[in-house]
Write an enzyme that holds these catalytic residues in place. Structure first.
Site, PDB file in Angstrom:
ATOM      1  N   ASN A  91       0.797  -1.222   0.000  1.00 38.27           N
ATOM      2  CA  ASN A  91       0.000   0.000   0.000  1.00 38.27           C
ATOM      3  C   ASN A  91       0.832   1.277   0.000  1.00 38.27           C
ATOM      4  O   ASN A  91       0.351   2.327  -0.416  1.00 38.27           O
ATOM      5  CB  ASN A  91      -0.908  -0.048   1.244  1.00 38.27           C
ATOM      6  N   TYR A 157       2.556  10.293 -11.270  1.00 36.95           N
ATOM      7  CA  TYR A 157       1.750   9.464 -10.368  1.00 36.95           C
ATOM      8  C   TYR A 157       0.918   8.469 -11.179  1.00 36.95           C
ATOM      9  O   TYR A 157       0.862   7.270 -10.865  1.00 36.95           O
ATOM     10  CB  TYR A 157       0.852  10.354  -9.515  1.00 36.95           C
ATOM     11  N   LYS A 161       0.987   4.292 -11.221  1.00 36.37           N
ATOM     12  CA  LYS A 161      -0.172   3.471 -10.866  1.00 36.37           C
ATOM     13  C   LYS A 161      -0.640   2.597 -12.032  1.00 36.37           C
ATOM     14  O   LYS A 161      -1.106   1.472 -11.813  1.00 36.37           O
ATOM     15  CB  LYS A 161      -1.300   4.364 -10.360  1.00 36.37           C
ATOM     16  N   ILE A 190      -9.950   9.206  -1.447  1.00 33.69           N
ATOM     17  CA  ILE A 190     -10.243   8.667  -0.118  1.00 33.69           C
ATOM     18  C   ILE A 190      -9.744   9.664   0.930  1.00 33.69           C
ATOM     19  O   ILE A 190      -8.705  10.303   0.747  1.00 33.69           O
ATOM     20  CB  ILE A 190      -9.539   7.306   0.087  1.00 33.69           C
ATOM     21  N   THR A 192      -7.686  10.698   3.351  1.00 34.04           N
ATOM     22  CA  THR A 192      -6.398  10.301   3.922  1.00 34.04           C
ATOM     23  C   THR A 192      -5.503  11.531   4.066  1.00 34.04           C
ATOM     24  O   THR A 192      -5.831  12.621   3.595  1.00 34.04           O
ATOM     25  CB  THR A 192      -5.678   9.291   3.007  1.00 34.04           C
TER      26      THR A 192
END
Length: 255
Positions: A91, A157, A161, A190, A192
């Protein structure tokens, strides 16, 4: 506490907060023993304390997943402590510095790719041999909806991914008959620390509201919603699923 994962061991990288912490706790609630890997000691020890509070076991191994020796040590410490490895949630990740591709630096490219892609590859490289000793296991890699679609100013990024998804598919095929299932999850936005950093200059909350509205479900996601999906992918309920990228995005990519 369900005993579905009783006596099993789950390793979570980036377990110091957010999705990683939520997933560690979700595994622990089902009886698994937990290994937390992260560079952040204080936050990781907090995760360990939370797991112990709900009656499970956990250790923290400080790890930089971009370094092969540290990842190897992480897996060795897992085996030395619990004598097995059954599940892994790879993760740990970083968004790096966002901006137009032509303005990006080689340093930022190296940091993001090393963490998000090389780190997942190194993790599986050392996790899989130990899982094979137990006759199998399950691995989930954290990708992103940025691995499925493009986002302006998120080229590096997104490349990392997309790479995670491709890597997941290839290694899943390599291990398909060996008893190890390998899947990825593709979360939308999300709640976070990473998301909070992105909105740190958004004083009035307008940008955050716009992002929430971009998800057809009408809000951004919760770490626990990703955690539950990861645990399910590792469970026997998902025994016929491998090489899959599970989208958890409130409908974002459906539009």
């Amino acid at each position: 506490m369900s005993n579905e994962f009783e006596g099993k061991v789950a390793l979570i990288t980036g377990g110091s907060s957010g999705i990683g912490r939520a997933t560690a706790i979700a595994f622990a609630k089902k009886g698994a023993k937990i290994v937390i890997a992260s560079r952040r000691e204080k936050e990781s020890e907090e995760t360990v304390a939370m797991i112990k509070e709900i009656g499970s076991e956990a250790i923290f191994v400080k790890t930089d997943i971009t370094q092969a020796t540290e990842v190897e040590n992480l897996v060795n410490q897992t085996i030395n402590t619990y004598n097995r490895l059954d599940y892994a949630f790879n993760n740990a990740g970083t968004e790096g510095i966002l901006g137009p591709s032509i303005e990006q630096t080689e340093e930022n490219w190296n940091q993001v790719i090393s963490t998000n892609l090389k780190g997942v590859w190194l993790s599986m490289k050392y996790q899989i041999p130990e899982m094979l000793k137990n006759g199998g296991g399950s691995i989930v890699n954290n990708a992103s909806i940025a691995g499925l679609i493009g986002f302006p100013n998120g080229s590096i990024y997104g490349a990392s991914k997309h790479g995670v998804i491709g890597l997941t598919k290839a290694v899943a095929l390599e291990q398909a008959t060996a008893g190890i299932r390998i899947n990825s999850v593709c979360p939308g936005v999300i709640q976070t620390d990473m998301v909070d950093r992105g909105f740190s200059q958004d004083d009035d909350g307008e940008a955050k509201a716009q992002i929430a509205a971009a998800h057809p479900i009408g809000r951004i996601g919760k770490p626990e919603e990703v955690a539950n999906a990861v645990v399910w992918l590792c469970s026997d309920a998902a025994s016929f699923i491998t090489g899959h990228s599970l989208t958890i995005d409130g409908g974002y990519t459906v539009q």
